[in-house]
Design a protein around this motif. Structure first.
Motif, PDB file in Angstrom:
ATOM      1  N   GLU A   3       0.823  -1.203   0.000  1.00 28.36           N
ATOM      2  CA  GLU A   3       0.000   0.000   0.000  1.00 28.36           C
ATOM      3  C   GLU A   3       0.861   1.259   0.000  1.00 28.36           C
ATOM      4  OE1 GLU A   3      -3.502   2.106   2.739  1.00 28.36           O
ATOM      5  OE2 GLU A   3      -2.735   0.102   3.239  1.00 28.36           O
ATOM      6  N   GLN A   4       1.938   1.234   0.801  1.00 29.16           N
ATOM      7  CA  GLN A   4       2.798   2.412   0.891  1.00 29.16           C
ATOM      8  C   GLN A   4       3.617   2.645  -0.383  1.00 29.16           C
ATOM      9  OE1 GLN A   4       5.104   1.618   4.392  1.00 29.16           O
ATOM     10  NE2 GLN A   4       3.473   2.264   5.806  1.00 29.16           N
ATOM     11  N   ASN A   5       3.930   1.577  -1.088  1.00 25.99           N
ATOM     12  CA  ASN A   5       4.820   1.697  -2.246  1.00 25.99           C
ATOM     13  C   ASN A   5       4.123   1.437  -3.575  1.00 25.99           C
ATOM     14  OD1 ASN A   5       7.742   1.917  -0.959  1.00 25.99           O
ATOM     15  ND2 ASN A   5       6.610   0.377   0.210  1.00 25.99           N
ATOM     16  N   GLY A   6       2.825   1.256  -3.537  1.00 24.37           N
ATOM     17  CA  GLY A   6       2.097   1.047  -4.784  1.00 24.37           C
ATOM     18  C   GLY A   6       2.481  -0.233  -5.486  1.00 24.37           C
ATOM     19  N   MET A   7       2.759  -1.291  -4.762  1.00 22.63           N
ATOM     20  CA  MET A   7       3.166  -2.564  -5.359  1.00 22.63           C
ATOM     21  C   MET A   7       2.126  -3.636  -5.056  1.00 22.63           C
ATOM     22  SD  MET A   7       7.274  -2.634  -4.583  1.00 22.63           S
ATOM     23  CE  MET A   7       8.354  -1.332  -5.170  1.00 22.63           C
ATOM     24  N   ASN A   8       2.336  -4.804  -5.664  1.00 19.30           N
ATOM     25  CA  ASN A   8       1.421  -5.926  -5.460  1.00 19.30           C
ATOM     26  C   ASN A   8       2.236  -7.218  -5.351  1.00 19.30           C
ATOM     27  OD1 ASN A   8      -0.928  -7.389  -5.184  1.00 19.30           O
ATOM     28  ND2 ASN A   8      -1.259  -7.566  -7.401  1.00 19.30           N
ATOM     29  N   LYS A   9       3.068  -7.276  -4.335  1.00 15.00           N
ATOM     30  CA  LYS A   9       3.920  -8.449  -4.144  1.00 15.00           C
ATOM     31  C   LYS A   9       3.250  -9.444  -3.207  1.00 15.00           C
ATOM     32  CE  LYS A   9       8.293  -6.188  -5.174  1.00 15.00           C
ATOM     33  NZ  LYS A   9       9.748  -6.152  -4.879  1.00 15.00           N
ATOM     34  N   ARG A  10       3.643 -10.709  -3.394  1.00 16.70           N
ATOM     35  CA  ARG A  10       3.093 -11.771  -2.561  1.00 16.70           C
ATOM     36  C   ARG A  10       4.194 -12.781  -2.247  1.00 16.70           C
ATOM     37  NH1 ARG A  10       1.507 -12.622  -7.792  1.00 16.70           N
ATOM     38  NH2 ARG A  10       1.965 -14.679  -8.664  1.00 16.70           N
ATOM     39  N   MET A  11       3.976 -13.553  -1.164  1.00 16.91           N
ATOM     40  CA  MET A  11       4.961 -14.556  -0.734  1.00 16.91           C
ATOM     41  C   MET A  11       4.485 -15.946  -1.109  1.00 16.91           C
ATOM     42  SD  MET A  11       6.314 -13.290   2.996  1.00 16.91           S
ATOM     43  CE  MET A  11       4.657 -13.154   3.648  1.00 16.91           C
ATOM     44  N   THR A  12       5.430 -16.786  -1.477  1.00 18.27           N
ATOM     45  CA  THR A  12       5.104 -18.180  -1.768  1.00 18.27           C
ATOM     46  C   THR A  12       4.877 -18.938  -0.464  1.00 18.27           C
ATOM     47  OG1 THR A  12       7.422 -18.866  -1.706  1.00 18.27           O
ATOM     48  CG2 THR A  12       6.544 -18.091  -3.825  1.00 18.27           C
ATOM     49  N   PRO A  13       4.159 -20.043  -0.504  1.00 16.23           N
ATOM     50  CA  PRO A  13       3.979 -20.846   0.712  1.00 16.23           C
ATOM     51  C   PRO A  13       5.303 -21.290   1.322  1.00 16.23           C
ATOM     52  CG  PRO A  13       2.438 -21.536  -0.997  1.00 16.23           C
ATOM     53  CD  PRO A  13       3.377 -20.574  -1.638  1.00 16.23           C
ATOM     54  N   GLN A  14       6.305 -21.554   0.483  1.00 13.05           N
ATOM     55  CA  GLN A  14       7.609 -21.965   1.017  1.00 13.05           C
ATOM     56  C   GLN A  14       8.255 -20.835   1.811  1.00 13.05           C
ATOM     57  OE1 GLN A  14       6.620 -22.370  -2.117  1.00 13.05           O
ATOM     58  NE2 GLN A  14       6.439 -24.621  -2.271  1.00 13.05           N
ATOM     59  N   ALA A  15       8.090 -19.600   1.348  1.00 12.28           N
ATOM     60  CA  ALA A  15       8.643 -18.458   2.081  1.00 12.28           C
ATOM     61  C   ALA A  15       7.936 -18.269   3.424  1.00 12.28           C
ATOM     62  CB  ALA A  15       8.525 -17.192   1.232  1.00 12.28           C
ATOM     63  N   VAL A  16       6.630 -18.416   3.414  1.00 10.05           N
ATOM     64  CA  VAL A  16       5.872 -18.291   4.670  1.00 10.05           C
ATOM     65  C   VAL A  16       6.272 -19.392   5.643  1.00 10.05           C
ATOM     66  CG1 VAL A  16       3.574 -18.334   5.689  1.00 10.05           C
ATOM     67  CG2 VAL A  16       3.946 -17.147   3.523  1.00 10.05           C
TER      68      VAL A  16
ATOM     69  N   ALA B 100      11.518  -5.148  -0.596  1.00  9.74           N
ATOM     70  CA  ALA B 100      12.214  -4.091  -1.336  1.00  9.74           C
ATOM     71  C   ALA B 100      13.283  -4.649  -2.264  1.00  9.74           C
ATOM     72  CB  ALA B 100      12.825  -3.102  -0.344  1.00  9.74           C
ATOM     73  N   LEU B 101      13.924  -5.738  -1.898  1.00 12.85           N
ATOM     74  CA  LEU B 101      15.024  -6.287  -2.672  1.00 12.85           C
ATOM     75  C   LEU B 101      14.602  -7.366  -3.666  1.00 12.85           C
ATOM     76  CD1 LEU B 101      17.754  -6.556   0.124  1.00 12.85           C
ATOM     77  CD2 LEU B 101      17.477  -4.746  -1.604  1.00 12.85           C
ATOM     78  N   SER B 102      13.399  -7.885  -3.535  1.00 16.84           N
ATOM     79  CA  SER B 102      12.981  -8.949  -4.458  1.00 16.84           C
ATOM     80  C   SER B 102      12.797  -8.383  -5.863  1.00 16.84           C
ATOM     81  CB  SER B 102      11.671  -9.579  -3.975  1.00 16.84           C
ATOM     82  OG  SER B 102      10.630  -8.616  -3.971  1.00 16.84           O
ATOM     83  N   SER B 103      13.152  -9.204  -6.833  1.00 20.70           N
ATOM     84  CA  SER B 103      13.136  -8.732  -8.220  1.00 20.70           C
ATOM     85  C   SER B 103      11.769  -8.847  -8.867  1.00 20.70           C
ATOM     86  CB  SER B 103      14.158  -9.521  -9.045  1.00 20.70           C
ATOM     87  OG  SER B 103      13.912 -10.920  -8.931  1.00 20.70           O
ATOM     88  N   GLY B 104      10.987  -9.832  -8.488  1.00 25.62           N
ATOM     89  CA  GLY B 104       9.690 -10.039  -9.116  1.00 25.62           C
ATOM     90  C   GLY B 104       8.548  -9.744  -8.177  1.00 25.62           C
ATOM     91  N   SER B 105       7.359 -10.097  -8.626  1.00 29.95           N
ATOM     92  CA  SER B 105       6.175  -9.869  -7.809  1.00 29.95           C
ATOM     93  C   SER B 105       5.943 -10.980  -6.798  1.00 29.95           C
ATOM     94  CB  SER B 105       4.942  -9.744  -8.710  1.00 29.95           C
ATOM     95  OG  SER B 105       4.747 -10.948  -9.460  1.00 29.95           O
ATOM     96  N   GLU B 106       6.691 -12.074  -6.936  1.00 29.96           N
ATOM     97  CA  GLU B 106       6.541 -13.211  -6.025  1.00 29.96           C
ATOM     98  C   GLU B 106       7.817 -13.381  -5.217  1.00 29.96           C
ATOM     99  OE1 GLU B 106       6.254 -17.518  -7.308  1.00 29.96           O
ATOM    100  OE2 GLU B 106       4.144 -17.109  -6.807  1.00 29.96           O
ATOM    101  N   ILE B 107       7.672 -13.447  -3.885  1.00 27.83           N
ATOM    102  CA  ILE B 107       8.821 -13.569  -2.990  1.00 27.83           C
ATOM    103  C   ILE B 107       8.980 -15.030  -2.603  1.00 27.83           C
ATOM    104  CG2 ILE B 107       9.808 -12.847  -0.789  1.00 27.83           C
ATOM    105  CD1 ILE B 107       8.045 -10.337  -0.954  1.00 27.83           C
ATOM    106  N   GLY B 108      10.110 -15.629  -2.962  1.00 26.40           N
ATOM    107  CA  GLY B 108      10.372 -17.022  -2.648  1.00 26.40           C
ATOM    108  C   GLY B 108      11.221 -17.173  -1.409  1.00 26.40           C
ATOM    109  N   ALA B 109      11.319 -18.413  -0.924  1.00 27.19           N
ATOM    110  CA  ALA B 109      12.083 -18.671   0.297  1.00 27.19           C
ATOM    111  C   ALA B 109      13.562 -18.377   0.105  1.00 27.19           C
ATOM    112  CB  ALA B 109      11.884 -20.124   0.732  1.00 27.19           C
ATOM    113  N   GLN B 110      14.077 -18.575  -1.113  1.00 27.74           N
ATOM    114  CA  GLN B 110      15.502 -18.355  -1.364  1.00 27.74           C
ATOM    115  C   GLN B 110      15.884 -16.889  -1.281  1.00 27.74           C
ATOM    116  OE1 GLN B 110      13.326 -19.417  -3.532  1.00 27.74           O
ATOM    117  NE2 GLN B 110      13.328 -17.985  -5.261  1.00 27.74           N
ATOM    118  N   GLU B 111      14.906 -15.971  -1.333  1.00 28.12           N
ATOM    119  CA  GLU B 111      15.195 -14.544  -1.261  1.00 28.12           C
ATOM    120  C   GLU B 111      15.251 -14.020   0.165  1.00 28.12           C
ATOM    121  OE1 GLU B 111      13.445 -12.113  -4.683  1.00 28.12           O
ATOM    122  OE2 GLU B 111      11.966 -13.719  -4.447  1.00 28.12           O
ATOM    123  N   LEU B 112      14.866 -14.839   1.135  1.00 28.38           N
ATOM    124  CA  LEU B 112      14.907 -14.399   2.527  1.00 28.38           C
ATOM    125  C   LEU B 112      16.346 -14.256   2.995  1.00 28.38           C
ATOM    126  CD1 LEU B 112      12.091 -16.661   4.029  1.00 28.38           C
ATOM    127  CD2 LEU B 112      11.947 -14.223   3.507  1.00 28.38           C
TER     128      LEU B 112
END
Length: 591
Positions: A419-432, A456-468
């Motif tokens: 909401e603050q940054n105007g994005m629409n990112k989501r986390m994968t179940p593996q990341a959660v 902020a550092l993830s490249s795509g719209s989906e955040i995976g566990a490997q990016e943590l």
């Protein structure tokens, strides 16, 4: 006259009568019976065996009114017991003469008839009477002693064909004594039954009110507290305490590690109180020096010190009729503690440089991550101030004790970031799943920072566990756990004293580093270490099994099968150890 078809009653020798024994045996039976009316057949048989009083019966008022005639001028009764057993027989069963029994009910006077056939008629005799030469004795049973209200009649028959003329007066006295014992037994039984009914009715009413309240609460559920996320048992317990104490004026002390959301819960106390429309003022006591803190809380007059160019109201004045939140209360010095104690006791103070005494009405909520009990013991914190602020202490659970709330918290922080940054990112179940296995020494604040960093550092719209950060070797949680000791805690406060340190006792006196997150207690690809210790950290001197189940069994054996100790060895919580034991179907050993 002999009634045909009736069995002959045994002859009784009137010289073998035992009136005292009769009364004693009757008392034993009636006082030891839970239902004295049901025990009356035994009493009537005692009268027959010890006194020769045959064909005894007990008549009681018919409370249902079934035996009352249309005129309503008779005493309806039923035969409640006979020497042949307990039964509710109608008055017409001829166990007792109806007219004589009703006369005793009406007058309350004992009745003796030595010529039943002549005075009451042949039909007044019981069917089993072998002849018509019987005397009838009937005595009243009263509601209580000296009461005119008769609730029953005890009757018996005396055979007048005995060789020696019986002593009818003695028979009446014995029956009167037995009736008195029965009176007390029936009275006690009715009192017990009345109390039981009253208690049952109160229980029914209480249950009904409780059910109605539960239904009402279910229909109108409690509104969620703004900003507080989670439905774990630990957080529900805290919320329940907050709701109870918020409606009072009692001072509240919020205790917990840094990052557990103490200010959020302080605002909840204010929002749920009757002061919610008044100011909520907060002060961080650790952010100000003692001199500035005094001026900030009490205010100052113009010219009271260099730089005081105008009068300034303090936080206590600004929070009048509202709530004042003093964060990090354990950081204030001894001199200021005495000044703070006065306003808490008297509700009055003076501004710095002023002489006018001011009074305020403030609801005080304080917070600390320090062990105030230890500070009081060392003399670093005044005991009287401690008892002033620690009226209702509420311990906020660390995030590692409510890991089931991590997915909801992570999603809420990610939604806020989007909401603050105007994005629409989501986390994968593996990341959660990976986040849910971390211990988070920095608690909710660390989780929020973790989500903001990876989003902020993830490249795509989906955040995976490997990016943590924990999968990239940049998470500092393990290092914080390693640095934590009983003397110094980088995590802050209560964790140093109240949280078991995740250290493995190798027996060599050294303290090897432990991982900040449970290693390998997951499933699938995400079961890799979520928070690794630094690669350069030394491992324990004795090799540990790599298999997850073997590691768990090994830790339990070294801990003597004590789950809490095994949890410390593995850097887990006892609850996680319990889950792991169930998961791998490892039976507990008892010694």
């Amino acid at each position: 006259m002999t009634l045909s078809g009736s069995p002959a009653l045994p002859k009784f020798d009137v010289r073998e009568r035992f009136p005292l024994d009769t009364v004693c045996e009757a008392a034993k039976i009636l006082t030891g019976a839970s239902d004295p009316v049901a025990a009356m057949p035994s009493v009537l048989n005692v009268l027959s065996s010890f006194m020769g009083l045959q064909m005894g019966a007990l008549a009681l008022l018919d409370d249902s009114g079934a035996g009352q005639t249309a005129s309503g001028k008779v005493n309806p009764f039923v035969i409640a017991a006979t020497s042949r057993g307990a039964a509710s027989a109608p008055a017409a069963s001829r166990a007792m003469p109806v007219a004589a029994t009703r006369a005793v009910f009406r007058t309350g006077v004992a009745l003796v008839s030595c010529d039943v056939a002549g005075e009451l008629g042949p039909e007044a005799l019981p069917p089993q009477a072998p002849h018509d030469r019987f005397a009838f004795i009937a005595v009243p049973i009263r509601e209580q002693v000296h009461s005119p209200y008769v609730i029953g009649v005890l009757g018996a028959w005396r055979d007048l064909t005995e060789e020696l003329y019986p002593n009818i007066d003695e028979d009446q006295r014995v029956m009167t004594m037995v009736a008195a014992i029965l009176e007390q037994s029936v009275k006690f039984r009715r009192l017990v039954a009345r109390d039981r009914e009253r208690l049952m009715e109160e229980a029914r009413l209480a249950l009904r009110h409780a059910n109605e309240k539960s239904v009402a609460e279910a229909r109108v559920p409690a509104e969620p507290i703004r900003g507080i996320i989670g439905d774990s048992p630990a957080i529900k317990s805290v919320i329940a305490q907050i709701r109870k104490v918020a409606t009072t004026r009692t001072p509240v002390l919020l205790r917990g590690e840094s990052g557990t959301g103490k200010e959020l819960f302080a605002r909840a106390v204010h929002a749920l109180s009757d002061r919610k429309d008044k100011p909520f003022v907060k002060v961080n006591c650790a952010a100000l020096s003692q001199s500035l803190l005094e001026s900030e809380l009490f205010g100052h007059e113009k010219g009271s010190f260099t730089g005081a160019v105008a009068q300034k109201k303090g936080r206590f004045e600004l929070a009048d009729k509202g709530t004042l939140f003093l964060d990090e209360i354990g950081e204030i010095g001894p001199e200021f503690q005495a000044k703070l104690l006065r306003i808490l006791q008297e509700g009055e103070f003076e501004r710095v440089g002023g002489a006018k005494t001011l009074r305020v009405d403030v609801r005080l909520v304080t917070a600390t991550n320090r062990d105030l009990e230890a500070a009081v013991a060392r003399g670093a914190f005044r005991a009287d101030l401690y008892f002033r602020i620690c009226v209702v202490p509420i311990l906020l659970p660390p995030l590692r004790d409510r890991l089931e709330d991590v997915p909801k918290l992570a999603q809420a922080f990610l939604d806020r970031f989007n909401e603050q940054n105007g994005m629409n990112k989501r986390m994968t179940p593996q990341a959660v799943s990976a986040l849910a296995r971390c211990q988070f020494p920095g608690n909710v604040r660390e989780l929020e920072n973790c989500i903001s960093r990876v989003a902020a550092l993830s490249s795509g719209s989906e955040i995976g566990a490997q990016e943590l950060a924990c999968h990239q070797g940049t998470c500092l949680s393990a290092e914080l756990w390693r640095m934590q000791t009983g003397e110094q805690s980088p995590i802050g406060g209560l964790a140093a004293v109240r949280t078991p340190l995740p250290v493995i006792d190798s027996g060599s006196g050294q303290r090897p580093p432990a991982t900040a997150c449970p290693i390998g207690f997951g499933e699938g690809p995400a079961a890799a270490p979520a928070c690794q210790a630094p690669a350069a950290a030394a491992r324990p001197p004795e090799p540990e099994p790599q298999d997850e189940r073997a590691r768990l069994v090994d830790a339990m054996e070294r801990a003597g099968w004590v789950q809490a100790k095994a949890a410390r060895l593995l850097g887990l919580t006892p609850r996680q150890i319990g889950y792991a034991l169930k998961k791998h179907n490892i039976p507990l050993r008892r010694f």
